[in-house]
Design a protein around this motif. Structure first.
Motif: not given
Lengths: 840, 113
Positions: A188-200
């Motif tokens: 879940e933490t990894f996916l949160k990082v991935a989502e934020i990174y991709a969105a930015a």
């Protein structure tokens, strides 16, 4: 250097530190945030993603897969500016097929033959590193030079051997579940990082990626950085405001120390050191093998010849190939780790330590001491006496009774060194920015600057060899060594050295204004071509410039000091505009094409030919060379094809794509492949330097090492100062409450840490900053210990580097210090094995 | 296909004898280099270390001998470079240089200082 160099063309941070403020997201890995521990930096972050030390490629590979599978990469950018659409040789086979190995691996030599990684039927040469010299090797029967035409491409990205498809297959198994399994970071933490990174990331937003030696000091250090770099290329986070890779260098002028290198395999300006094992016997042959047909490096002969003229002056003539024969030719790895072992073998007879304390700071402290004990002489220059300077008297081997001082024949000279304010000169910071600092006051007593020491040492050596008829001494005889000195102490002029570095015309000594003016005919001299322009004319030392932009200014602060190359603050900034030369977005504009002026313009110095039109295309019928072979839409001018290398066809010794391996010492099996660890990593097994075998139950824990904010590097400048020493008064090892309970210790209890190399005792700091990881189905405890302590000064304690083995990354030989294995138990060492510090 | 370059159990260093050993130094170096060659593809660092220690002692003796020993010193230095290149390769292990070192050793007359 090799990772950023192979990916983008230059081995340095791509952006200015202050440009991080323009980022929409900042990812820090291997430097206190995406970190095994929860740090002060972590406390400032929105997300802390804990990962097991050494598992970074699993995490980054997971991000690469995430953006590909979810179609979140910056398609227009990556298609135009990277090699995603290039076709790779049919013979290429991926670790997907070979269970963790790439095609070309030769078990007999322990190395890769990289021909199958090449662009299809092309002879691509890498922009940096020793492998650039493979030009001759790759121009074989079926491979043509890059000047004959562009690499074959498939813009639809459907060809099974195009880089995109290879990338997609390569990272297909790096699922969030596998990321969690390898790193211990919750999915879940990894996916949160991935989502934020991709969105930015994308047209309107950018992300900065910061790293430090937490990425570098691994058996796969170069490939960890490569993974981050290619990801940034895929996402369009390069050459744009707030988009780049910030290589956070460890301390002052580390960047400068590779620009004008203390590295054994490079000449100033990232020119390769000649090798006796390559086609380098003459200058002509060296230049032929080292000069790529296309891209900016086609100018290599100008930089090499100008360097030889700077070093050998009038003695460097066309008739003697500008003194090329005097350059040492490499035969072996003479970086620090092999040199340490070679000292122990008796090969090396003397050593200079200038601001370095390897008995504390280098891996396998006892092996370092053993090597020093075999030297005939050792010169230590530092602010205060170091553990290295006194290894013969109070070193580990002496304190534990292994050897007596009288049995060590090394003659040790300690020479006090001047501090920053006591000398003039420059430092080159992490943003490639060269800043001048003045001499403020005289150094106390016999303390002298490093420049003073090197200059007067060279002067005396020249005098000693002046009458020699031995050809081996000719290089010293020919060396120009004519810097003016001043004052009673005969201090050399640092500005005179900078003038030699930035270049001048030989006939009249006039300043060379820029590296574009350097010549390969011996008419110019230049000590480091990338620094050319720092001193464009008499009286204008731009390293002294101190004019920041106003708040409403462009924000590049071009008037503050000077950054190589050519005072560009953001490298590859041609990529901040689209292929037609328009900014990708108003919010993220940096430079753009001005049709009226027929030039590139904007907020930074263009990293491109200033008047090269965006619609310029090479005329391949004319066999174009150099920059003529790059299109007006190819931003990565140091690369032979002008593209960011998502796939690195050459230049790296351990593969064209980052691949997950366990560290050379690991408590778990590689969950991705049968290949456990990097097959090309440098290992030096010998008594006293054995590696803990993988999954050895005697060494079940992961050990990682790090610095402390309060104590600088190997500690001496801060451990001898009461006001900094009292901030971290004693060595400690950080362990989780769970591990503390398991081994039966409480906070501040003594523990013993052990590896096959050594044992140390240290007090436990039981803290929730450390936490156990669930890795590959088992609980793995991680232990952390600062490496800044020794036995001298007010703050003393065990040196954790005594536990480390000497091993190295295949590309750089940089030591593994961040991920190894150890055992820990409650209690203390036998009294005769306890080291006594000054504080005791 | 996997490759694990972890070295086999290390061979404990044998006694090298002193510089005035009755056995010619070339023989001792040859024995170590032959052992290193036999271990191929594993790099037997212990054997190379032994060879290097003998070569370095020989080099140091020649250095003390001064200018008269310049030629044999150059030969021993060349051997040291070759062995070092195999022991600490920049890239792939250059086994050919090990063969070259063994050949160069054979070219030296046993009585050479």
């Amino acid at each position: 250097v090799p990772s950023l160099g192979a990916t983008y063309g230059r081995g340095a941070a791509t952006m200015a530190l202050w440009d991080i403020a323009n980022a929409d997201c900042v990812v820090v890995m291997g430097s206190n945030m995406d970190d095994p521990r929860f740090t002060r930096t972590s406390a400032l972050a929105d997300i802390h993603a804990p990962i097991r030390a050494g598992s970074d490629i699993a995490f980054l590979g997971g991000l690469i897969r995430y953006v590909i599978e979810n179609d979140l990469w910056f398609r227009e950018f990556a298609l135009a500016y990277t090699n995603l659409d290039h076709l790779i040789e049919d013979a290429y086979e991926d670790p997907e097929v070979l269970d963790g190995l790439f095609s070309g691996f030769d078990p007999d030599t322990g190395a890769y033959e990289s021909k199958s990684w090449q662009y299809k039927a092309k002879a691509y040469t890498a922009p940096v590193g020793e492998e650039r010299a493979q030009k001759a090797a790759v121009e074989g029967d079926n491979a043509e030079p890059m000047s004959k035409g562009p690499p074959e491409r498939d813009p639809t990205l459907q060809h099974p051997n195009c880089v995109f498809q290879i990338l997609k297959r390569h990272y297909a198994r790096y699922t969030p579940e596998m990321v969690e399994q390898a790193t211990g970071c919750p999915k879940e933490t990894f996916l949160k990082v991935a989502e934020i990174y991709a969105a930015a990331s994308g047209r309107e937003r950018t992300t900065t990626l910061c790293y430090a030696v937490g990425w570098t000091h691994h058996s796969v250090g170069v490939q960890i950085i490569r993974a981050g770099a290619l990801l940034q290329g895929l996402m369009g986070n390069i050459g744009r405001p707030g988009g780049g890779v910030m290589a956070l260098r460890g301390h002052v002028s580390i960047q400068g120390s590779t620009d004008i290198p203390t590295l054994y395999n490079m000449l100033p300006g990232y020119l390769n050191q000649p090798s006796a094992l390559k086609d380098h016997a003459t200058l002509e042959r060296f230049l032929d093998t080292e000069t790529p047909a296309t891209g900016w490096w086609h100018n290599t002969p100008k930089y090499v010849v100008s360097l030889l003229k700077a070093w050998y002056g009038d003695a460097a003539t066309d008739a003697n190939a500008f003194g090329y024969a005097w350059l040492p030719k490499l035969v072996s790895d003479v970086s620090m780790e092999p040199m340490t072992l070679s000292m122990a073998d008796g090969v090396v007879k003397g050593q200079f330590l200038l601001g370095q304390n390897p008995v504390v700071g280098a891996a396998n402290s006892e092996m370092v001491e053993r090597g020093m004990g075999k030297l005939e002489w050792l010169v230590v220059r530092d602010f205060a006496m170091t553990e290295s300077g006194e290894f013969w008297k109070t070193g580990r081997r002496v304190q534990t009774g292994e050897i007596a001082p009288g049995e060590i024949g090394t003659e040790v000279f300690f020479l006090p060194a001047a501090m920053a304010g006591e000398k003039e000169g420059t430092v080159t910071n992490t943003s490639r920015m060269v800043q001048w600092h003045d001499h403020v006051c005289e150094a106390a007593g016999d303390s002298r600057s490093d420049l003073w020491f090197i200059y007067h040492l060279g002067r005396r050596l020249k005098a000693m060899y002046a009458g020699s008829d031995d050809p081996a001494d000719a290089a010293i005889q020919a060396l120009t060594w004519d810097y003016p000195v001043k004052g009673e102490r005969q201090e050399p002029s640092a500005e005179a050295v900078l003038k030699e570095i930035k270049g001048y015309t030989v006939t009249d000594g006039k300043h060379v204004a820029k590296f574009q003016d350097l010549k390969d005919d011996g008419s110019t001299a230049c000590g480091c071509w990338i620094y050319s322009g720092i001193f464009p004319e008499k009286g204008r030392n731009l390293a002294r410039a101190r004019k920041p932009d106003a708040p409403d200014g462009p924000g590049s602060h071009a008037g503050w000091a000077w950054a190589w190359p050519a005072n560009r603050r953001t490298m590859y900034n041609r990529a901040s505009a689209d292929p037609e030369g328009e900014p990708w977005s108003e919010r993220k504009k940096m430079i753009w094409w001005d049709e009226d002026q027929g030039r590139w313009t904007g907020d930074d110095v263009p990293d491109f030919l200033p008047d090269k039109r965006p619609d310029y295309r090479p005329d391949w019928s004319k066999n174009p060379k150099g920059m003529d072979a790059l299109a007006g839409s190819d931003p990565f001018i140091m690369e032979a094809d002008g593209r960011c290398a998502i796939f690195a066809p050459a230049g790296l010794k351990d593969g064209p794509l980052p691949t997950y391996y366990e560290p050379v010492e690991s408590p778990v099996k590689n969950p991705f492949y049968g290949q456990q660890s990097n097959p090309t990593a440098k290992r030096y097994p010998r008594p006293g330097n054995e590696l803990n075998p993988p999954q050895d139950p005697r060494f079940p824990h992961v050990l990682t090492t790090y610095r402390l904010t309060e104590l600088h590097c190997a500690g001496i400048p801060t451990r001898i100062m009461p006001h900094t020493a009292e901030l971290q008064p004693e060595a400690f090892v950080e362990i989780s409450p769970e591990l503390a309970e398991e081994i039966g210790v409480q906070n501040l209890d003594w523990t013993v840490l052990s590896t096959l190399r050594n044992e140390i005792e240290v007090k436990a700091l039981v803290t929730e900053r450390m936490r156990p990881f669930a890795v590959n189905g088992k609980t793995v405890h991680q232990i952390g210990m600062p490496w800044v302590f020794g036995w001298k000064g007010y703050a003393s304690g065990a040196s954790v580097n005594a536990l480390l083995a000497i091993s190295g990354d295949a590309n750089t030989s940089i030591n593994t210090t961040k991920a190894l294995t150890c055992a820990i138990r409650a209690g203390r060492l036998a009294p005769n094995l306890r080291l006594k510090g000054d504080a005791a | 296909m996997t490759f694990d370059p972890v070295e086999p159990a290390h061979v404990a260093p044998q006694s090298l004898g002193s510089d005035d050993s009755a056995e010619p130094w070339q023989a001792r170096v040859r024995e170590s280099l032959d052992r290193a060659a036999a271990g191929r593809p594993m790099l037997d660092g212990g054997a190379l270390t032994e060879a290097m220690e003998v070569l370095c002692r020989r080099r140091d003796a020649l250095r003390r001998a001064g200018a008269d020993a310049r030629r044999p010193l150059a030969a021993v230095n060349a051997l040291i470079s070759l062995v070092h290149a195999v022991h600490y390769p920049i890239g792939s292990t250059p086994w050919a240089l090990l063969d070259q070192a063994r050949g160069a050793l054979g070219d030296l007359h046993p009585s050479q200082p």
